[in-house]
Design a protein around this motif. Structure first.
Motif, short mmCIF file in Angstrom:
data_model
loop_
_atom_site.label_atom_id
_atom_site.label_comp_id
_atom_site.label_asym_id
_atom_site.label_seq_id
_atom_site.Cartn_x
_atom_site.Cartn_y
_atom_site.Cartn_z
N ARG A 112 -44.76 4.99 -27.82
CA ARG A 112 -43.87 3.86 -28.43
C ARG A 112 -42.74 3.38 -27.64
NH1 ARG A 112 -42.27 4.53 -34.35
NH2 ARG A 112 -44.63 4.91 -34.55
N VAL A 113 -41.83 4.30 -27.02
CA VAL A 113 -40.68 4.09 -26.21
C VAL A 113 -41.23 3.53 -25.07
CG1 VAL A 113 -38.80 5.22 -25.19
CG2 VAL A 113 -39.25 6.11 -27.55
N CYS A 114 -42.24 4.16 -24.40
CA CYS A 114 -42.52 3.50 -22.73
C CYS A 114 -43.15 2.04 -22.95
CB CYS A 114 -43.52 4.58 -22.15
SG CYS A 114 -42.85 6.26 -21.99
N ASP A 115 -43.54 1.77 -23.99
CA ASP A 115 -44.30 0.51 -24.01
C ASP A 115 -43.10 -0.56 -24.32
OD1 ASP A 115 -46.75 1.19 -23.61
OD2 ASP A 115 -47.13 1.49 -25.85
N THR A 116 -41.99 -0.12 -25.00
CA THR A 116 -40.72 -0.74 -25.21
C THR A 116 -40.07 -1.17 -23.88
OG1 THR A 116 -40.50 0.04 -27.38
CG2 THR A 116 -38.66 -0.93 -26.30
N ASP A 117 -39.96 0.03 -23.02
CA ASP A 117 -39.37 -0.22 -21.90
C ASP A 117 -39.92 -1.12 -20.81
OD1 ASP A 117 -37.23 0.99 -19.81
OD2 ASP A 117 -38.94 1.31 -18.76
N LYS A 118 -41.27 -1.16 -20.82
CA LYS A 118 -42.07 -1.87 -20.01
C LYS A 118 -42.35 -1.54 -18.51
CE LYS A 118 -42.70 -4.76 -23.31
NZ LYS A 118 -43.95 -4.94 -24.14
N ARG A 119 -41.52 -0.50 -18.21
CA ARG A 119 -42.04 0.06 -16.66
C ARG A 119 -43.22 0.73 -16.89
NH1 ARG A 119 -36.08 2.26 -15.00
NH2 ARG A 119 -35.91 2.40 -17.34
N ARG A 120 -43.82 1.13 -15.75
CA ARG A 120 -45.00 1.90 -15.51
C ARG A 120 -44.72 3.47 -15.82
NH1 ARG A 120 -49.02 -1.41 -16.26
NH2 ARG A 120 -48.98 -3.00 -14.79
N TYR A 121 -45.85 4.13 -16.36
CA TYR A 121 -45.60 5.41 -16.83
C TYR A 121 -46.99 5.88 -16.82
CZ TYR A 121 -47.00 4.55 -21.60
OH TYR A 121 -47.71 4.07 -22.76
N VAL A 122 -47.24 7.38 -16.92
CA VAL A 122 -48.37 8.11 -17.00
C VAL A 122 -48.00 9.32 -18.10
CG1 VAL A 122 -50.04 9.54 -16.27
CG2 VAL A 122 -49.21 7.87 -15.01
N LEU A 123 -48.73 9.18 -19.18
CA LEU A 123 -48.47 10.44 -20.37
C LEU A 123 -49.56 11.10 -20.35
CD1 LEU A 123 -46.49 11.26 -22.55
CD2 LEU A 123 -47.75 9.50 -24.01
N MET A 124 -49.05 12.48 -19.98
CA MET A 124 -50.18 13.54 -19.91
C MET A 124 -49.74 14.67 -20.74
SD MET A 124 -50.27 13.36 -15.62
CE MET A 124 -51.88 14.26 -15.49
N ARG A 125 -50.96 15.38 -21.24
CA ARG A 125 -50.38 16.80 -22.34
C ARG A 125 -51.40 17.75 -21.73
NH1 ARG A 125 -52.71 15.64 -28.30
NH2 ARG A 125 -54.64 14.59 -27.89
N ASP A 240 -35.21 7.50 -30.71
CA ASP A 240 -33.94 7.05 -30.34
C ASP A 240 -33.34 7.68 -29.08
OD1 ASP A 240 -34.14 5.18 -32.30
OD2 ASP A 240 -33.12 6.11 -33.80
N ALA A 241 -33.54 8.95 -29.14
CA ALA A 241 -32.98 9.70 -27.84
C ALA A 241 -33.56 9.51 -26.59
CB ALA A 241 -33.15 11.27 -28.26
N LEU A 242 -34.97 9.48 -26.59
CA LEU A 242 -35.90 9.10 -25.60
C LEU A 242 -35.49 7.75 -24.87
CD1 LEU A 242 -37.55 10.17 -23.44
CD2 LEU A 242 -39.48 9.52 -24.98
N LEU A 243 -35.54 6.69 -25.93
CA LEU A 243 -35.17 5.25 -25.73
C LEU A 243 -34.01 5.20 -24.87
CD1 LEU A 243 -35.97 2.24 -25.64
CD2 LEU A 243 -35.13 2.31 -27.94
N LYS A 244 -32.89 5.83 -25.57
CA LYS A 244 -31.60 5.94 -24.91
C LYS A 244 -31.39 6.55 -23.63
CE LYS A 244 -26.72 7.31 -25.84
NZ LYS A 244 -26.00 8.02 -26.83
N ARG A 245 -32.34 7.52 -23.21
CA ARG A 245 -32.35 8.33 -21.79
C ARG A 245 -33.07 7.31 -20.80
NH1 ARG A 245 -30.23 13.58 -20.38
NH2 ARG A 245 -29.97 14.47 -22.29
N ILE A 246 -34.14 6.67 -21.16
CA ILE A 246 -34.79 5.85 -20.40
C ILE A 246 -34.10 4.52 -19.87
CG2 ILE A 246 -36.98 4.64 -20.09
CD1 ILE A 246 -38.50 6.58 -21.46
N THR A 247 -33.74 3.87 -20.98
CA THR A 247 -33.09 2.63 -20.88
C THR A 247 -31.91 2.61 -19.96
OG1 THR A 247 -31.94 2.64 -22.97
CG2 THR A 247 -34.13 1.55 -22.74
N SER A 248 -31.23 3.97 -20.01
CA SER A 248 -29.90 4.13 -19.20
C SER A 248 -30.09 4.36 -17.77
CB SER A 248 -29.03 5.21 -19.83
OG SER A 248 -29.52 6.46 -19.81
N ARG A 249 -31.41 4.72 -17.48
CA ARG A 249 -31.78 5.11 -16.01
C ARG A 249 -32.17 3.95 -15.20
NH1 ARG A 249 -31.82 10.53 -15.23
NH2 ARG A 249 -33.36 10.36 -13.63
N LYS A 250 -31.86 3.96 -14.18
CA LYS A 250 -32.63 2.83 -13.09
C LYS A 250 -33.92 3.37 -12.85
CE LYS A 250 -30.15 4.86 -8.88
NZ LYS A 250 -29.68 4.69 -7.81
N THR A 251 -34.73 2.52 -11.86
CA THR A 251 -36.03 2.98 -11.40
C THR A 251 -35.82 3.82 -10.14
OG1 THR A 251 -37.03 0.82 -12.39
CG2 THR A 251 -38.12 1.85 -10.40
#
Length: 291
Positions: A112-125, A240-251
């Protein structure tokens, strides 16, 4: 210089050029198409789909893809929480007395957070990464253009206490029941070091962030404070914690770099029972909780 001499020099240079070209190393067929085009996430997924289809594995003919090429592999677990299902919401995460969501909730919130950020990602488990004495298992791994996020899920209840230096943390259930488990910060540092080695990332150039995600059924009485390298949160706080981390970091990473990481890590998912046994043996020797 005569015209014939000039033509001869040109032909000689052309001959040298084509000989050198013929001796150049061949491109890895796993990374490139026959016509020289580089494979993408979609190509990797189509190959994976065909491979599992050939094996007759159920449920892999329609692999689930999150926004931004998020990918998940877990045939034995419910995938309902990874779909845009309105039934999955924050209330269901908070009211989870038996901890039945666990990693599924963690993955869904991360997506959900990654879709909000809009940059590319891969989620693995559930990746089994080679370590010095066996394999170490990573619950969830987010390859994002802003960095690599390693998530460790702790589906525990009771009161949790521990510090950075302690080898083991305490889980206090009641007046007569208390357990210990491996320090999750150190545990995730071990995961990160194994990833650095496996992906051949130099330590000084690494961009790893550690997240330890506890169930909302527990109380964090005394744990280390967050810093630039790690966060310790309840599941309901993850978004909220992950969104704060991701949005504060540059590509940091390009799409090609993410694809390279994904390609290298593909073989670490859906591993053999022998590899899983080696991991259990490795964890048992170190006294590490498998949850």
């Amino acid at each position: 210089m005569t015209f014939s001499t000039l033509i001869g020099i040109i032909l000689l240079l052309a001959l040298v050029f084509f000989k050198l070209k013929g001796k150049s190393p061949k491109k890895n067929p796993k990374m490139y198409h026959g016509d020289g085009r580089r494979k993408t996430f979609r190509d990797f997924e189509q190959e994976r789909r065909r491979n599992f289809s050939d094996r007759g594995a159920p449920g892999f003919d329609k692999p689930f893809e999150l926004g931004g090429y998020g990918i998940t592999h877990a045939p034995t677990r419910s995938e309902n929480f990874f779909k845009p299902d309105p039934k999955f919401n924050d209330e269901r995460i908070a009211n989870d007395p038996r901890g039945i969501f666990g990693e599924a909730a963690m993955m869904a919130l991360t997506a959900r957070v990654c879709d909000t950020d809009k940059r590319r990602y891969v989620l693995m488990r559930n990746l089994y990464i080679p370590a010095r004495a066996g394999y170490t298992e990573i619950d969830a791994l987010l390859l994002h253009q802003s960095g690599i996020y390693v998530l460790e899920s702790k589906n525990l209840s009771g009161e949790i206490a521990g510090d950075l230096e302690s080898e083991r943390w305490n889980q206090h259930l009641n007046a007569s029941t208390e357990h210990t488990f491996h320090n999750p910060i150190r545990q995730n540092i071990g995961h990160i070091l194994a990833l650095e080695h496996f992906l051949k990332i130099r330590h000084e150039q690494a961009h790893f962030i550690s997240f330890v995600v506890f169930s909302d059924r527990c109380t964090l009485r005394k744990v280390p404070k967050d810093n630039e390298f790690w966060s310790i949160v309840h599941c309901s706080e993850l978004q909220d914690a992950l969104l704060k981390r991701i949005t504060s970091r540059k590509t940091i990473y390009s799409m090609q770099q993410l694809e390279d990481f994904y390609y290298k890590l593909q073989g670490c998912m859906n591993v053999s029972e022998e590899v899983k046994k080696q991991h259990r043996d490795y964890a048992s020797k170190r006294g590490t909780a498998l949850s």
